[in-house]
Design an enzyme around this catalytic site. Structure first.
Site, PDB file in Angstrom:
ATOM      1  N   ASP A  14       0.861  -1.181   0.000  1.00 21.10           N
ATOM      2  CA  ASP A  14       0.000   0.000   0.000  1.00 21.10           C
ATOM      3  C   ASP A  14       0.898   1.232   0.000  1.00 21.10           C
ATOM      4  O   ASP A  14       2.099   1.150   0.292  1.00 21.10           O
ATOM      5  CB  ASP A  14      -0.908   0.001   1.239  1.00 21.10           C
ATOM      6  N   SER A  15       0.307   2.375  -0.303  1.00 21.34           N
ATOM      7  CA  SER A  15       1.079   3.615  -0.289  1.00 21.34           C
ATOM      8  C   SER A  15       1.453   4.035   1.125  1.00 21.34           C
ATOM      9  O   SER A  15       2.368   4.840   1.305  1.00 21.34           O
ATOM     10  CB  SER A  15       0.274   4.737  -0.965  1.00 21.34           C
ATOM     11  N   TYR A  46      -0.614   8.470  -2.958  1.00 15.48           N
ATOM     12  CA  TYR A  46      -0.607   8.175  -4.387  1.00 15.48           C
ATOM     13  C   TYR A  46      -1.753   8.866  -5.125  1.00 15.48           C
ATOM     14  O   TYR A  46      -1.700   9.038  -6.343  1.00 15.48           O
ATOM     15  CB  TYR A  46      -0.746   6.668  -4.613  1.00 15.48           C
ATOM     16  N   GLY A  47      -2.802   9.215  -4.394  1.00 11.90           N
ATOM     17  CA  GLY A  47      -4.037   9.666  -5.027  1.00 11.90           C
ATOM     18  C   GLY A  47      -3.930  10.944  -5.836  1.00 11.90           C
ATOM     19  O   GLY A  47      -4.801  11.243  -6.652  1.00 11.90           O
ATOM     20  N   CYS A  77      -4.334  -1.273  -1.935  1.00 13.01           N
ATOM     21  CA  CYS A  77      -4.411   0.169  -2.146  1.00 13.01           C
ATOM     22  C   CYS A  77      -5.386   0.417  -3.276  1.00 13.01           C
ATOM     23  O   CYS A  77      -5.202  -0.093  -4.396  1.00 13.01           O
ATOM     24  CB  CYS A  77      -3.022   0.711  -2.505  1.00 13.01           C
ATOM     25  N   THR A  79      -6.036   3.146  -5.013  1.00 13.58           N
ATOM     26  CA  THR A  79      -5.485   3.917  -6.124  1.00 13.58           C
ATOM     27  C   THR A  79      -4.572   3.056  -6.987  1.00 13.58           C
ATOM     28  O   THR A  79      -4.722   3.007  -8.211  1.00 13.58           O
ATOM     29  CB  THR A  79      -4.710   5.132  -5.592  1.00 13.58           C
ATOM     30  N   GLU A 157      -5.050   9.665   8.923  1.00 10.74           N
ATOM     31  CA  GLU A 157      -3.632   9.579   9.264  1.00 10.74           C
ATOM     32  C   GLU A 157      -3.240  10.530  10.394  1.00 10.74           C
ATOM     33  O   GLU A 157      -2.178  10.365  11.003  1.00 10.74           O
ATOM     34  CB  GLU A 157      -2.778   9.819   8.018  1.00 10.74           C
ATOM     35  N   CYS A 188     -11.103   2.967  -0.807  1.00  9.97           N
ATOM     36  CA  CYS A 188      -9.761   3.272  -0.291  1.00  9.97           C
ATOM     37  C   CYS A 188      -9.628   2.567   1.047  1.00  9.97           C
ATOM     38  O   CYS A 188     -10.572   2.593   1.859  1.00  9.97           O
ATOM     39  CB  CYS A 188      -9.571   4.778  -0.125  1.00  9.97           C
ATOM     40  N   THR A 189      -8.480   1.940   1.280  1.00  9.30           N
ATOM     41  CA  THR A 189      -8.331   1.141   2.491  1.00  9.30           C
ATOM     42  C   THR A 189      -8.212   1.977   3.761  1.00  9.30           C
ATOM     43  O   THR A 189      -8.221   1.428   4.864  1.00  9.30           O
ATOM     44  CB  THR A 189      -7.114   0.198   2.370  1.00  9.30           C
ATOM     45  N   HIS A 190      -8.107   3.299   3.637  1.00 14.76           N
ATOM     46  CA  HIS A 190      -8.175   4.167   4.823  1.00 14.76           C
ATOM     47  C   HIS A 190      -9.623   4.315   5.321  1.00 14.76           C
ATOM     48  O   HIS A 190      -9.852   4.528   6.519  1.00 14.76           O
ATOM     49  CB  HIS A 190      -7.647   5.571   4.492  1.00 14.76           C
TER      50      HIS A 190
END
Length: 296
Positions: A14-15, A46-47, A77, A79, A157, A188-190
């Site tokens: 992932d980023s 990355y987005g 990820c 993106t 984050e 998005c995994t966030h």
């Protein structure tokens, strides 16, 4: 690149830390699985980068993880999956799966009435790539409403997953979500760390009950104010990934070589900072996070 003596494993990329939500759910199903996780936090996010740059970053990560005895790579990820997964699958012999194809197939199976809207929440580049629209359409979904939510990642984050700022961001992005929406995809995994405020915003907008479908089962996040039996499903990408990993292990008879429970977590910058943020994404105790340099 020097070959490193590491047990055969399933690798995650992932980023940054968001993909730990996928890693965690796979380990809930397979707690003794050998895994390695790479978060490219030195070059995150990355987005907001170009397709060429994202593909180059993902290719470098793939080459690095393949050198560390990966048997399967999961691009955890949204993106990178949207932009680079298909090209990486052509470039490398290593089996590679992104979150897009399986996720869209799973969501389409939930949608009994294919004329209902599926909403996709993702990064700017995920939405601009149109990959979710294409895959959902290929699975018979007729209407897709996609919305970029660029504030979600920095909020998560910073450890902010509830409160006035999150509520305002959710309402800003979801104010015009279609009335007939049946499924909302967290692309998005966030975003799974914001499920409750997203559900509350959906209920404020549409008045419907919101059910979160996860590896642990179905959870009612918010009861609707309207008296009707037409819930909205909020879905994240881990469940189809977990099912794919299970099929991969069984079909390749890897049960005995992947069950030593070796876990490695790698990042490309500041492991202390990476670990401090990672705790917002997983409840599984992390091994000592190691900083690595990916060759370009």
């Amino acid at each position: 690149m020097t070959k490193i003596n590491i047990l055969p494993n399933i690798a995650f990329f992932d980023s940054s830390q968001g993909g730990l939500t996928v890693w965690e759910n796979v380990l809930k199903r397979f707690p003794n699985l050998n895994t390695q996780y790479l978060g490219d936090n030195a070059r995150c996010p990355y987005g907001n980068k170009s397709q060429e740059t994202i593909t180059r970053y993902a290719s470098e990560a793939t080459l690095y993880l393949a050198s560390r005895n990966a048997l399967l790579l999961i691009i955890a990820c949204g993106t990178a999956s949207s932009v680079a997964a298909k090209e990486l699958q052509h470039l490398f012999k290593l089996p590679i799966i992104g979150i897009v194809e399986g996720f869209c197939k799973f969501v389409a199976s939930l949608l009994q009435d294919k004329t209902r809207t599926v909403a996709v929440l993702g990064t700017k580049f995920t939405v601009r790539s149109n990959r979710f629209n294409e895959e959902l359409g290929a699975n018979g979904v007729e209407k897709v409403w996609a919305r970029a939510c660029p504030l979600f990642v920095p909020l998560v984050e910073e450890g902010i997953s509830q409160g006035p700022m999150v509520d305002a961001a959710c309402d800003m992005y979801l104010w015009d979500i279609p009335e007939d929406t049946k499924v909302v995809m967290l692309a998005c995994t966030h975003y799974p760390r914001l499920t409750l405020p997203i559900a509350e915003s959906l209920e404020r907008r549409l008045g419907k009950t919101v059910i979160y479908k996860s590896i642990d089962g179905d959870w009612v996040l918010k009861l609707g104010s309207k008296e009707q039996n037409d819930p909205i499903y909020l879905v994240e990408s881990s469940l189809p990934i977990v099912n794919f990993v299970e099929q991969f292990i069984v079909s390749n008879q890897y049960e005995n070589i992947l069950n030593h429970g070796e876990k490695q977590v790698l990042c490309t910058d500041s492991p202390e900072q990476f670990e401090s943020i990672a705790r917002f994404f997983t409840s599984i105790p992390l091994p000592k996070v190691e900083a690595v340099e990916i060759q370009t």
